[in-house]
Design a protein around this motif. Structure first.
Motif, PDB file in Angstrom:
ATOM      1  N   GLN A  21      33.219 117.307 125.532  1.00  0.00           N
ATOM      2  CA  GLN A  21      33.526 117.004 124.132  1.00  0.00           C
ATOM      3  C   GLN A  21      34.406 115.761 124.039  1.00  0.00           C
ATOM      4  O   GLN A  21      35.236 115.510 124.915  1.00  0.00           O
ATOM      5  CB  GLN A  21      34.255 118.181 123.483  1.00  0.00           C
ATOM      6  N   VAL A  22      34.198 115.004 122.961  1.00  0.00           N
ATOM      7  CA  VAL A  22      35.074 113.883 122.628  1.00  0.00           C
ATOM      8  C   VAL A  22      35.688 114.192 121.275  1.00  0.00           C
ATOM      9  O   VAL A  22      34.989 114.544 120.331  1.00  0.00           O
ATOM     10  CB  VAL A  22      34.301 112.549 122.572  1.00  0.00           C
ATOM     11  N   LYS A  23      37.014 114.087 121.211  1.00  0.00           N
ATOM     12  CA  LYS A  23      37.736 114.296 119.952  1.00  0.00           C
ATOM     13  C   LYS A  23      38.332 112.964 119.536  1.00  0.00           C
ATOM     14  O   LYS A  23      39.166 112.400 120.239  1.00  0.00           O
ATOM     15  CB  LYS A  23      38.838 115.341 120.120  1.00  0.00           C
ATOM     16  N   PHE A  24      37.881 112.454 118.397  1.00  0.00           N
ATOM     17  CA  PHE A  24      38.315 111.159 117.907  1.00  0.00           C
ATOM     18  C   PHE A  24      39.661 111.271 117.199  1.00  0.00           C
ATOM     19  O   PHE A  24      40.071 112.357 116.796  1.00  0.00           O
ATOM     20  CB  PHE A  24      37.252 110.572 116.979  1.00  0.00           C
ATOM     21  N   SER A  25      40.341 110.152 117.027  1.00  0.00           N
ATOM     22  CA  SER A  25      41.659 110.145 116.388  1.00  0.00           C
ATOM     23  C   SER A  25      41.595 110.642 114.946  1.00  0.00           C
ATOM     24  O   SER A  25      42.590 111.090 114.397  1.00  0.00           O
ATOM     25  CB  SER A  25      42.274 108.748 116.447  1.00  0.00           C
ATOM     26  N   THR A  26      40.412 110.604 114.349  1.00  0.00           N
ATOM     27  CA  THR A  26      40.229 111.098 112.977  1.00  0.00           C
ATOM     28  C   THR A  26      40.152 112.622 112.923  1.00  0.00           C
ATOM     29  O   THR A  26      40.163 113.198 111.847  1.00  0.00           O
ATOM     30  CB  THR A  26      38.927 110.538 112.381  1.00  0.00           C
ATOM     31  N   GLY A  27      40.036 113.252 114.102  1.00  0.00           N
ATOM     32  CA  GLY A  27      39.896 114.707 114.154  1.00  0.00           C
ATOM     33  C   GLY A  27      38.450 115.145 114.332  1.00  0.00           C
ATOM     34  O   GLY A  27      38.186 116.299 114.667  1.00  0.00           O
ATOM     35  N   LYS A  28      37.503 114.247 114.095  1.00  0.00           N
ATOM     36  CA  LYS A  28      36.093 114.588 114.288  1.00  0.00           C
ATOM     37  C   LYS A  28      35.815 114.757 115.775  1.00  0.00           C
ATOM     38  O   LYS A  28      36.453 114.121 116.615  1.00  0.00           O
ATOM     39  CB  LYS A  28      35.181 113.501 113.718  1.00  0.00           C
ATOM     40  N   THR A  29      34.844 115.596 116.094  1.00  0.00           N
ATOM     41  CA  THR A  29      34.477 115.833 117.487  1.00  0.00           C
ATOM     42  C   THR A  29      32.986 115.612 117.704  1.00  0.00           C
ATOM     43  O   THR A  29      32.191 115.728 116.767  1.00  0.00           O
ATOM     44  CB  THR A  29      34.828 117.274 117.930  1.00  0.00           C
ATOM     45  N   THR A  63      38.682 122.474 134.075  1.00  0.00           N
ATOM     46  CA  THR A  63      38.875 121.712 132.836  1.00  0.00           C
ATOM     47  C   THR A  63      39.758 120.498 133.088  1.00  0.00           C
ATOM     48  O   THR A  63      40.779 120.587 133.763  1.00  0.00           O
ATOM     49  CB  THR A  63      39.535 122.588 131.741  1.00  0.00           C
ATOM     50  N   LEU A  64      39.339 119.379 132.503  1.00  0.00           N
ATOM     51  CA  LEU A  64      40.096 118.135 132.568  1.00  0.00           C
ATOM     52  C   LEU A  64      40.097 117.531 131.172  1.00  0.00           C
ATOM     53  O   LEU A  64      39.039 117.422 130.545  1.00  0.00           O
ATOM     54  CB  LEU A  64      39.438 117.166 133.559  1.00  0.00           C
ATOM     55  N   VAL A  65      41.274 117.153 130.667  1.00  0.00           N
ATOM     56  CA  VAL A  65      41.370 116.500 129.362  1.00  0.00           C
ATOM     57  C   VAL A  65      42.152 115.203 129.546  1.00  0.00           C
ATOM     58  O   VAL A  65      43.270 115.213 130.061  1.00  0.00           O
ATOM     59  CB  VAL A  65      42.067 117.391 128.311  1.00  0.00           C
ATOM     60  N   LEU A  66      41.525 114.092 129.120  1.00  0.00           N
ATOM     61  CA  LEU A  66      42.125 112.767 129.201  1.00  0.00           C
ATOM     62  C   LEU A  66      42.234 112.179 127.797  1.00  0.00           C
ATOM     63  O   LEU A  66      41.393 112.458 126.940  1.00  0.00           O
ATOM     64  CB  LEU A  66      41.267 111.832 130.061  1.00  0.00           C
ATOM     65  N   LYS A  67      43.273 111.343 127.575  1.00  0.00           N
ATOM     66  CA  LYS A  67      43.435 110.691 126.274  1.00  0.00           C
ATOM     67  C   LYS A  67      43.714 109.214 126.494  1.00  0.00           C
ATOM     68  O   LYS A  67      44.573 108.851 127.297  1.00  0.00           O
ATOM     69  CB  LYS A  67      44.585 111.324 125.489  1.00  0.00           C
ATOM     70  N   ASN A  68      42.972 108.352 125.767  1.00  0.00           N
ATOM     71  CA  ASN A  68      43.170 106.910 125.909  1.00  0.00           C
ATOM     72  C   ASN A  68      44.148 106.382 124.865  1.00  0.00           C
ATOM     73  O   ASN A  68      44.670 107.143 124.039  1.00  0.00           O
ATOM     74  CB  ASN A  68      41.834 106.160 125.899  1.00  0.00           C
ATOM     75  N   LYS A  69      44.407 105.080 124.885  1.00  0.00           N
ATOM     76  CA  LYS A  69      45.401 104.500 123.977  1.00  0.00           C
ATOM     77  C   LYS A  69      44.959 104.543 122.514  1.00  0.00           C
ATOM     78  O   LYS A  69      45.786 104.447 121.618  1.00  0.00           O
ATOM     79  CB  LYS A  69      45.769 103.079 124.400  1.00  0.00           C
ATOM     80  N   GLU A  70      43.657 104.701 122.274  1.00  0.00           N
ATOM     81  CA  GLU A  70      43.155 104.842 120.905  1.00  0.00           C
ATOM     82  C   GLU A  70      43.254 106.288 120.414  1.00  0.00           C
ATOM     83  O   GLU A  70      42.751 106.627 119.358  1.00  0.00           O
ATOM     84  CB  GLU A  70      41.695 104.366 120.808  1.00  0.00           C
ATOM     85  N   LYS A  71      43.895 107.144 121.231  1.00  0.00           N
ATOM     86  CA  LYS A  71      44.109 108.567 120.928  1.00  0.00           C
ATOM     87  C   LYS A  71      42.805 109.354 120.876  1.00  0.00           C
ATOM     88  O   LYS A  71      42.689 110.348 120.173  1.00  0.00           O
ATOM     89  CB  LYS A  71      44.923 108.737 119.652  1.00  0.00           C
ATOM     90  N   ILE A  72      41.801 108.899 121.618  1.00  0.00           N
ATOM     91  CA  ILE A  72      40.549 109.635 121.758  1.00  0.00           C
ATOM     92  C   ILE A  72      40.687 110.539 122.976  1.00  0.00           C
ATOM     93  O   ILE A  72      41.081 110.088 124.049  1.00  0.00           O
ATOM     94  CB  ILE A  72      39.355 108.680 121.927  1.00  0.00           C
TER      95      ILE A  72
END
Length: 144
Positions: free
Chosen positions: A36-44, A122-131
């Motif tokens: 899954q990708v979770k965008f900074s807007t909250g949409k997935t 499970t692995l969760v990563l977050k980039n500088k765009e908060k994705i």
């Protein structure tokens, strides 16, 4: 009132502290499939089937005790093997402000991602765009 404010401040400090431990960084080794990708807007955006998966290989550097390695995109095959284009992204895992980050570098650029969670599957990563990118450990295809 002061006690409530102090309690909220303490909870904020705890929530900002990463739950990733150095001894768990070795779990990054292996094959990971985006879930899954979770965008900074909250949409997935959910991923059911992936043509490519990420392969991470880390090791402790002898000279300066850093954790270094590479990430490579691979394509699983039905015979259990993997195809790749041979391109590897050099990585280094670093600690900053009680959190761990993967620093990537290629001849095209440099970037980093914060490791929010790392567990056996499970692995969760977050980039500088908060994705946020949520991965699951890859399980090979089986025709049996």
């Amino acid at each position: 009132m002061k006690k409530i404010g102090l309690l909220l401040f303490a909870l904020l400090l705890i929530s900002c502290h990463s739950n990733v431990k150095k001894e768990n960084l070795a779990k990054l080794n292996g094959y990971w499939e985006i879930r899954q990708v979770k965008f900074s807007t909250g949409k997935t955006k959910d991923y059911k089937i992936n043509e490519t998966i990420d392969y991470f290989e880390l090791q402790q550097a002898q000279s300066d005790n850093q954790i270094i390695g590479f990430r490579q995109k691979v394509m699983p095959q039905f015979d259990g093997k993997f195809q790749t284009n041979g391109i590897k992204e050099n990585i280094k895992v670093v600690e900053k402000n009680n959190s761990y980050f993967i620093e990537y570098s290629t001849k095209f650029g440099k970037w980093d991602e914060e490791i929010l969670t790392i567990e056996d599957s499970t692995l969760v990563l977050k980039n500088k765009e908060k994705i946020e990118y949520t991965y699951k450990k890859f399980k090979p295809f089986s025709l049996k």
